[in-house]
Design an enzyme around this catalytic site. Sequence first.
Site, mmCIF file in Angstrom:
data_model
loop_
_atom_site.group_PDB
_atom_site.id
_atom_site.type_symbol
_atom_site.label_atom_id
_atom_site.label_comp_id
_atom_site.label_asym_id
_atom_site.label_seq_id
_atom_site.Cartn_x
_atom_site.Cartn_y
_atom_site.Cartn_z
ATOM 1 N N LYS A 196 -64.236 16.183 52.508
ATOM 2 C CA LYS A 196 -64.386 15.987 51.062
ATOM 3 C C LYS A 196 -63.062 16.356 50.405
ATOM 4 O O LYS A 196 -62.623 17.508 50.452
ATOM 5 C CB LYS A 196 -65.518 16.841 50.502
ATOM 6 C CG LYS A 196 -65.724 16.657 48.999
ATOM 7 C CD LYS A 196 -66.876 17.508 48.497
ATOM 8 C CE LYS A 196 -67.083 17.311 47.002
ATOM 9 N NZ LYS A 196 -68.212 18.121 46.492
ATOM 10 N N LYS A 223 -60.583 22.371 42.075
ATOM 11 C CA LYS A 223 -61.245 22.768 43.319
ATOM 12 C C LYS A 223 -60.328 22.617 44.540
ATOM 13 O O LYS A 223 -60.788 22.482 45.664
ATOM 14 C CB LYS A 223 -62.538 21.958 43.495
ATOM 15 C CG LYS A 223 -63.513 22.143 42.333
ATOM 16 C CD LYS A 223 -64.857 21.493 42.587
ATOM 17 C CE LYS A 223 -65.826 21.767 41.439
ATOM 18 N NZ LYS A 223 -67.193 21.266 41.706
ATOM 19 N N GLU A 239 -61.550 19.404 60.295
ATOM 20 C CA GLU A 239 -62.713 19.826 59.517
ATOM 21 C C GLU A 239 -64.007 19.236 60.089
ATOM 22 O O GLU A 239 -65.022 19.930 60.215
ATOM 23 C CB GLU A 239 -62.558 19.371 58.058
ATOM 24 C CG GLU A 239 -61.536 20.153 57.251
ATOM 25 C CD GLU A 239 -62.113 21.431 56.670
ATOM 26 O OE1 GLU A 239 -63.279 21.764 56.976
ATOM 27 O OE2 GLU A 239 -61.396 22.100 55.913
ATOM 28 N N LYS A 254 -65.625 11.655 51.819
ATOM 29 C CA LYS A 254 -65.806 11.475 50.379
ATOM 30 C C LYS A 254 -64.463 11.691 49.692
ATOM 31 O O LYS A 254 -63.800 12.693 49.986
ATOM 32 C CB LYS A 254 -66.843 12.478 49.860
ATOM 33 C CG LYS A 254 -67.160 12.352 48.384
ATOM 34 C CD LYS A 254 -68.184 13.399 47.955
ATOM 35 C CE LYS A 254 -68.487 13.248 46.460
ATOM 36 N NZ LYS A 254 -69.412 14.301 45.989
ATOM 37 N N SER A 280 -68.690 8.458 41.934
ATOM 38 C CA SER A 280 -68.922 8.041 40.551
ATOM 39 C C SER A 280 -67.722 7.326 39.944
ATOM 40 O O SER A 280 -67.891 6.365 39.176
ATOM 41 C CB SER A 280 -69.288 9.257 39.701
ATOM 42 O OG SER A 280 -68.248 10.232 39.743
#
Length: 329
Positions: A196, A223, A239, A254, A280
């Site tokens: 992500k 973030k 990861e 993502k 989105s």
Amino acid sequence: MFPLRRNRRLRTNETIRSLVRETILSPSDFIVPLFVVEGKNVKEEIASMPNYFRLSLDLLEKEVKDLAKLNLKTVLVFVKVPDNLKDNKGTEALNPNGLMQRAIKVIKNAVPDMIVMTDVALDPYSSFGHDGVIENGMIVNDLTSAILAEMSCSHAEAGADIVAPSDMMDGRILEIREALEDEGYVNTGIMAYSAKYASAHYGPFRDALDSAPVDAQNIPKDKKTYQMDYHNRIEAIRETRMDIEEGADIVMVKPGIAYLDIVREVKNAFDVPVAVYQVSGEYAMIKAASERGWLDHDAVMMEQVTAIKRAGADILASYFAKEVVKIIS
């Protein structure tokens, strides 16, 4: 060689093209994200996500029944938590009668064979809009992971089939897997957001849940200390490998369209199902451009979801799921 081999023979008409088509979409490929709010008879359009809505539990029931009629069989649930229930440790996330837990039960009661995936992260519950607990201006990893494990068990108890940790804390998959095993939820799956990225494509989603990081002193404004740097490729493999070793059943990349190289790398490296979240911002860009007449909405939508699957995705989480299925059915 040419002219013995003429590649255009297999492109002569749509029937032939469909006969030899390599990448085929079906309703079972899709996860439908759902946004849930408190209240009754609430259907709020998300301003930055045209024709996508936050739903109260009564309308959520109707929505999942409609999805089932389209043969859409998997949903991913997110909740918009009232501000008065937010705090630094996401206490409301563990409420057995919280909005998420009630939403799971509503879906399972309405369509028992619907696969219910749940978002496991603190940002919807955090007064700071971050995916973890903040101490001394930093997101604390291990304490956050412990809370996420408790949250996962709470979702499993409510009836979730698969929990989906979207936080990117180190080691949280192992902690969640061990907690689920200890509590007897051995059949509850984990879909790990493994690669992500700290992406600019998430803006409309944060509008949908009012979960953007707050702008306050000594609070990280983004973030980037826990989501991945979008400049990196090899890190995604590392990861993902760790999440699989820790017990992830499904891994996720993502966002989608800007990360197809990562999707292919992950698919080539591992033999577990690979999910991709078409996020989105990807949805909003197509909607906005098509509203202005700059592109053909359905053509671009279909091209992008097909590209994601062609890159190696077994599963697509997409806000376009209903629209795509209506075209391909």
